[in-house]
Scaffold this active site. Structure first.
Site, PDB file in Angstrom:
ATOM      1  N   HIS A  56       8.698  -5.581   3.684  1.00  0.00           N
ATOM      2  CA  HIS A  56       7.935  -4.336   2.722  1.00  0.00           C
ATOM      3  C   HIS A  56       6.262  -4.791   3.745  1.00  0.00           C
ATOM      4  O   HIS A  56       6.104  -5.896   3.560  1.00  0.00           O
ATOM      5  CB  HIS A  56       8.286  -5.024   0.893  1.00  0.00           C
ATOM      6  CG  HIS A  56       9.414  -4.245   1.332  1.00  0.00           C
ATOM      7  ND1 HIS A  56      10.081  -3.656  -0.310  1.00  0.00           N
ATOM      8  CD2 HIS A  56      10.605  -3.878   1.589  1.00  0.00           C
ATOM      9  CE1 HIS A  56      11.570  -3.981  -0.692  1.00  0.00           C
ATOM     10  NE2 HIS A  56      11.624  -3.765   1.315  1.00  0.00           N
ATOM     11  N   GLU A  58       4.477  -4.624   1.170  1.00  0.00           N
ATOM     12  CA  GLU A  58       3.272  -5.718   0.332  1.00  0.00           C
ATOM     13  C   GLU A  58       3.291  -7.054   1.055  1.00  0.00           C
ATOM     14  O   GLU A  58       2.469  -8.059   1.175  1.00  0.00           O
ATOM     15  CB  GLU A  58       3.576  -5.777  -1.418  1.00  0.00           C
ATOM     16  CG  GLU A  58       3.218  -4.809  -2.095  1.00  0.00           C
ATOM     17  CD  GLU A  58       4.383  -3.644  -1.855  1.00  0.00           C
ATOM     18  OE1 GLU A  58       4.512  -2.135  -2.764  1.00  0.00           O
ATOM     19  OE2 GLU A  58       5.671  -3.693  -1.282  1.00  0.00           O
ATOM     20  N   CYS A 102       8.561  -4.102  -5.292  1.00  0.00           N
ATOM     21  CA  CYS A 102       9.870  -3.388  -5.704  1.00  0.00           C
ATOM     22  C   CYS A 102      10.185  -5.374  -7.016  1.00  0.00           C
ATOM     23  O   CYS A 102       9.282  -6.474  -6.592  1.00  0.00           O
ATOM     24  CB  CYS A 102      10.916  -3.718  -4.451  1.00  0.00           C
ATOM     25  SG  CYS A 102      10.488  -5.107  -3.463  1.00  0.00           S
ATOM     26  N   CYS A 112       8.813  -7.687  -3.892  1.00  0.00           N
ATOM     27  CA  CYS A 112       7.007  -8.104  -3.062  1.00  0.00           C
ATOM     28  C   CYS A 112       6.931  -8.676  -4.914  1.00  0.00           C
ATOM     29  O   CYS A 112       5.687  -8.913  -4.389  1.00  0.00           O
ATOM     30  CB  CYS A 112       7.163  -6.679  -3.643  1.00  0.00           C
ATOM     31  SG  CYS A 112       6.984  -6.125  -1.465  1.00  0.00           S
TER      32      CYS A 112
END
Length: 182
Positions: A56, A58, A102, A112
């Site tokens: 992801h 981040e 998330c 994340c």
């Protein structure tokens, strides 16, 4: 010190990162940037699936930040203090992300929100003299397409991280996040 951009400008830069992401029908295209609060400089960027392993945005920012800092300081081992300068654990950074971090991953990878909190508490960050993520600026809440109840905001707050919603780019962010392979 670099001139401080507006929150919306930093979010636009994160949106540019999201546009770099290769679309897939099973995940959103998200972009993120990390800004050093003391210098106003962008110190890391990332987008979904940029690094191997269904990653992801981040997560990629944090991974690249730690990796880049290690290279910049020629850190081959973190067994002891890095450099001669005293470390100020009050230093902070801001993370701008197009979509709420998330709180759950269907892939089994670390969410994340957990990655952010783990980064803040990590010895790697402290040894390198990097600032904590103090504030997460978010462009949109996570749609309930894959996860029905994202509790990221609550997890970040309980970990001492501020969560601020930035209005103005919702339509553009959702279009980028949900675009399909061409």
């Amino acid at each position: 010190m670099a001139e401080r951009l507006s929150h919306l400008d930093y979010l636009r830069l994160a949106l540019n990162e999201a546009h770099t992401c290769v679309p897939t029908p099973t995940a959103f295209c998200v972009g993120a940037v990390i800004v050093d609060d003391s210098t106003n400089k962008i110190i890391a960027t990332g987008y979904s699936r940029e690094l191997p392993g269904n990653t992801h945005a981040e997560q990629n920012c944090l991974t690249k930040l730690l990796s880049a800092e290690a290279k910049a300081r020629d850190v081959s081992s973190l067994d002891g203090p890095v450099g001669d300068e005293p470390l100020d654990d009050r230093a902070t950074c801001s993370l701008y992300t197009t979509m709420e971090p998330c709180s759950e991953r269907l892939s089994g990878n670390m969410p994340c929100t957990d990655s952010i909190l783990r980064y803040n508490d990590s010895a790697d960050r402290k040894l390198r003299g990097l600032g904590k993520i103090k504030t997460v600026y978010v462009g949109v809440k996570e749609p309930q397409t894959f996860i029905m109840n994202n509790v990221g905001q609550r997890k970040l707050a309980s970990g001492g991280v501020d969560y601020i919603y930035i209005e103005g780019l919702e339509k553009d962010i959702l279009e980028a996040a949900q675009r399909q392979s061409e």
